[in-house]
Enzyme design. Structure first.
Site, mmCIF file in Angstrom:
data_model
loop_
_atom_site.group_PDB
_atom_site.id
_atom_site.type_symbol
_atom_site.label_atom_id
_atom_site.label_comp_id
_atom_site.label_asym_id
_atom_site.label_seq_id
_atom_site.Cartn_x
_atom_site.Cartn_y
_atom_site.Cartn_z
ATOM 1 N N ALA A 11 0.848 -1.209 0.000
ATOM 2 C CA ALA A 11 0.000 0.000 0.000
ATOM 3 C C ALA A 11 0.876 1.249 0.000
ATOM 4 O O ALA A 11 0.599 2.225 0.679
ATOM 5 C CB ALA A 11 -0.931 -0.020 1.204
ATOM 6 N N GLY A 12 1.959 1.188 -0.771
ATOM 7 C CA GLY A 12 2.854 2.339 -0.879
ATOM 8 C C GLY A 12 2.343 3.295 -1.936
ATOM 9 O O GLY A 12 1.116 3.457 -2.110
ATOM 10 N N ILE A 14 2.488 3.195 -5.328
ATOM 11 C CA ILE A 14 1.714 2.601 -6.425
ATOM 12 C C ILE A 14 0.417 1.999 -5.871
ATOM 13 O O ILE A 14 -0.660 2.178 -6.452
ATOM 14 C CB ILE A 14 2.523 1.530 -7.195
ATOM 15 C CG1 ILE A 14 3.777 2.164 -7.816
ATOM 16 C CG2 ILE A 14 1.672 0.893 -8.302
ATOM 17 C CD1 ILE A 14 4.654 1.206 -8.608
ATOM 18 N N HIS A 176 12.387 -5.346 -18.503
ATOM 19 C CA HIS A 176 12.050 -3.992 -18.099
ATOM 20 C C HIS A 176 13.334 -3.172 -17.931
ATOM 21 O O HIS A 176 14.290 -3.637 -17.341
ATOM 22 C CB HIS A 176 11.298 -4.070 -16.765
ATOM 23 C CG HIS A 176 10.874 -2.745 -16.247
ATOM 24 N ND1 HIS A 176 10.345 -1.761 -17.040
ATOM 25 C CD2 HIS A 176 10.869 -2.233 -14.990
ATOM 26 C CE1 HIS A 176 10.039 -0.722 -16.298
ATOM 27 N NE2 HIS A 176 10.359 -0.984 -15.049
#
Ligand code: TXD
Length: 317
Positions: A11-12, A14, A176
């Site tokens: 729940a940071g 992002i 990525h």
């Protein structure tokens, strides 16, 4: 029909943005999980209190008990540690490997039928670890990176051509970050490939090369500006597009990190390729023909991911 349930592990920055976007789009009810349960609960309550103002119906809750994710339709994983000064890649790998182990256990126990989207870095190896440790089928566990990388590419191309971002498509493959492979001949403005636009005098090869380099370094550019933390608005929007395609069976063609089983001549690791996402998860892997240069770039990108997977295996976690 009951509302869909979307669990956010982490729940940071992002995680919070994901919860807000999911609410605004009314994709389903949201359960946020974090080792800091208060942060998850606080963000959930705050966003829920915005719902009467914005007019969306969505229940949000947060905490630090995995039981709350039970029966989730979609799970989006952002849990983990960022790389801090002085930390080696191995340190980050070890720490986040531990985190993925816990997350995989929680998912396996409470929501084994979910469609799981992993965002935690280093992405290609973390999504692989999550799939291996959870034992979920590979078509239900995907990594988010390509949608973001191609969104960055589209943004810069639209700026260069002074056209709407909506009319720009981009095709990005590979791991990525640095080794990402943008295929300019499959990137278009309203169907006109970029190489044709160069011939038409809309831009130059040099400018396209600079845009490609800026895209590959897109995350780094934002980290430098923010000074603490990394990008979160565009990463969250990208993962929501993937979740929406699954939940609504849209069958969008999106570049995602998926497990390759012979496609592109590769096996047993995750890397970014275009896939169709629908109600069954990854429904199809799109295989395109490469030019020799593109093949070399893709192979190099795969080698970088494979090396990281080997490093991870050596850690024995
Ligand atoms: O394209 C991509 N895939 C990415 C990846 C683009 C941008 C950022 N990317 C990565 O996403 C980034 O390098 C991080 O690994 C993740 C999450 O980024 P975010 O900006 O949201 O990081 P935060 O704000 O540090 O949030 C991480 C949260 C934080 O609240 C921790 O308390 C929590 O993760 N955390 C945990 N939650 C549950 N369980 C465990 N074990 C745990 N450990 C930390």
């Amino acid at each position: 029909m009951a509302r869909k349930k979307i669990a956010l592990i982490g729940a940071g920055n992002i995680g919070g943005t994901l919860a807000h976007l999911i609410g605004l789009k009314e994709l389903g009810d949201v359960v946020m999980f974090d080792v800091f349960g208060g942060v998850a609960a606080g963000k959930a309550l705050d966003i829920m209190q915005s719902s009467p103002v914005d007019g969306f119906d969505c229940k949000l809750s947060g905490g630090s008990d995995y039981a709350a994710i039970a029966g989730a339709d979609v799970i989006i994983v952002t849990a983990g540690f960022p790389r801090m000064p002085g930390m080696s890649r191995d340190d980050l790998l070890t720490k986040n490997a531990g985190v993925m182990g816990q997350v995989a256990e929680g998912i396996k126990q409470y929501a084994p039928d979910a469609f799981v989207i992993c965002i935690t870095n280093p992405l290609d190896v973390m999504v692989w670890a999550l799939q291996q440790k959870s034992g979920l089928p590979a078509n239900k566990v995907v990594g988010m990176a390509g949608v973001l990388d191609s969104a960055r590419f589209r943004t810069f191309l639209a700026e260069e051509f002074n056209v709407s971002v909506e009319d720009v498509t981009a095709f990005v493959l590979g791991g990525h970050g640095d080794t990402m492979v943008p295929l300019t001949r499959y990137s278009t403005v309203a169907g006109i490939p970029v190489p044709d636009l160069i011939k038409m005098g809309w831009t130059t090869q040099e400018k396209i090369d600079a845009i490609v380099a800026r895209t590959a370094n897109g995350g780094g550019e934002i980290v430098k500006l923010l000074e603490k933390g990394s990008a979160f608005y565009a990463p969250a929007a990208s993962a929501v597009a993937m979740a929406e395609s699954y939940l609504k069976d849209k069958k969008r063609v999106l570049p995602c990190a998926v497990m390759l089983n012979g496609e592109y001549g590769m096996n047993d690791f995750y890397v970014g390729v275009p896939v169709v996402i629908g109600e069954k998860g990854v429904e199809r892997i799109v295989e395109v023909e490469f030019t020799p240069e593109e093949k070399a770039a893709f192979d190099k990108s795969c080698d970088a991911v494979k090396k990281l997977v080997e490093d991870f295996k050596k850690l024995g976690v």
